[in-house]
Design an enzyme around this catalytic site. Sequence first.
Site: not given
Length: 723
Positions: A92, A96-97, A279
Amino acid sequence: MNSALPTLVGAATEPSTDSTRFLISDLCAELESYLAPEQINEVYRAYLFGAEAHEGQTRKTGEPYIYHPLAVARTMGEMRMDHRAIVAAILHDVMEDTRTSKERIRAEFGAEVADLVDGVSKLTHLQFQTKAEAQAENFRKMMLAITRDIRVILVKLADRLHNMRTLGVMRPDKRRRIARETLEIYAPIAQRLGMNRMRRELEQLGFAALYPRRFAVLDASVRQARGHRREPMQKIEAAITHRMEAAGIEARISGREKGLYSIYRKMLDKRQPFKKIVDVFAVRIVVADVDTCYRALGVVHNLYKPVPGRFKDYIAIPKSNGYQSLHTVLFGPHGSPIEIQIRSAEMDRVAESGIAAHWQYKAGDDHAMTAQSRAREWLKDVLEIQNSVGSSIEFLENVKVDLFPDEVYTFTPMGEIMVLPRGATPVDFAYAVHSDVGNHCVTARIDRQLAPLSARLQSGQTVEIVTAPGARPNPAWLSFVVTGKARSGIRHCLKSLQSDEAAALGRRLIEKALATLGQGLGQISPVRMDQVLDAMKIPDIDSLLVEIGLGNRMAALVARQLVGQEPAQEVCEGSGSALAVKGTEGLVVNYGRCCFPIPGDPVIGILSAGRGLVVHREACRNLGELRERSDKTVSLEWSNEPGAEFAVSVRAETANRRGALAEMAAVIADHGSNIEHISFNERDGHSTAMTFTITVRDRRHLAQVIRSLRRLNDVLRVQRSRG
């Protein structure tokens, strides 16, 4: 795993010898439980590709960069995602890198993986005016990628989760910015997709990073309360278990603790201290099927008395993210309230994993498919919002509205359930049905009774929208709608209407200006028109007409350019024949609320940039020096047949007597006039001054109303207010 794979894994050089580090071999071992050997080989090949691409890169923690994609892939594996999604998780960041292109990823791993990686990648090559605009455009690209493939957001959420787990190494300012973004965008997206396990951890990490002191204080309070509640909760769980066994119901019973961020938000929303939040702890009962859920509900209601009005059936009417469960609150021992959640095992799985449950289990699972279909419905609305908004920041704001849906469940006349955010109105309902219904709605029937479009809807109501072909959105709707789809739909329609109306007004203004020069728009040659448009850097004549109609360009100056004359020292928009107005010009002709001009009044037009033409009475006190600005004024006259009603202000003094206002209102109504607003100013104990804003057709109509009001016994004085 096949016999060839261990050799392949063993041949790889791991980046670290740290035995606690999650390695590719650990990932492959985890994937063995549900993926085929050839798919695991593909995941391993992606790891080798990613490790080579990120060679030499390290994270802020000092560890090799490849550990981050592996951690993201691990989260995807825990969600039981398909192998292509896990490959995309490993890759992923390579676009980009590193210098890896999308084309190379497509060549190595196929178009599907390349598109997933591209959807997750950030916009690093575009320049933006502000950081807010860059983040908004980033979000917009991500959301559009999600509409094509829902797995994009799952990779993105897994990526954000690991970044949050390692946030401690960041600078404090960056840590706070990332934490705020997580709480405002990513955690709500996880909730919207029904991924509660993911949402809880993102909220916990984000809360701790953004408000560390508040987190620490609240964490200590919960720990202390947990110690005090441990023994009572154990007794309650034991009592429920005993009753379930006696009823022959097999159930998994466990205590549940509300997340710290949820407690914090509840304290803020209700403005209550921690000790008043009842609660914090609850009991979850997981049974075999839907029928058993309702049997179990009967058992717990026989064990402890239910609190009236606190039962919610999310099985019959699921939440907008597919969540299903029975919720009830009981009076426990010593009167302390206990929240109980009852659901089937399939519902429990979907409640924790949401849309990811679609990949964990095969087709035919109705519960998982419910989460999937509801997520698709939401993303369809996101795509519609994208198509109707202008800027990325506007898109982000509209979508963020829909990320916090405290739901209201309403019905169409045919019995279809419409889930809307709390506070929704019939206009939100209309746009949820279809954009065309929203654009043409005029009123609504709620439970067969006519209701205003601004009414707040309640769960269980049946809503019918009444439409008219010529109706269009009212700008005032923007003040009360709550859904992003309605807000973007109204704005988009108003922008289109304003452009059309501005073009029509611009044509009238330029024709009028050209007439004073002895020309007409049709007499301007195409060559000359193109030269003028190029000089003004305007793409076409329609855009020029819109600019003139909105008051951004002077018709007289444009006319002189079109006929080839030099601009005069004194340019007068008001010269020549007057422009006729009739009240139906729409959004680009406005009527001054300072002097309330009506047909029959001498009027003057003031060009206002971005608003178009504002009509004032010639005697209006607010005009001041604008009256002398010939470049801003337009000569106006009323059309012989005005096509609308006009607001006007009337001041009346009456005796202080019960029923005086009702008599005046009845007289106004009898004359076919409508009261838009009333303000009161009591002068003394005997009389009251009132100012009415009413609608009339013209000065004659107004005179009739005033004469009738003066005949009333309690009315001391009536006159039209002066601007």
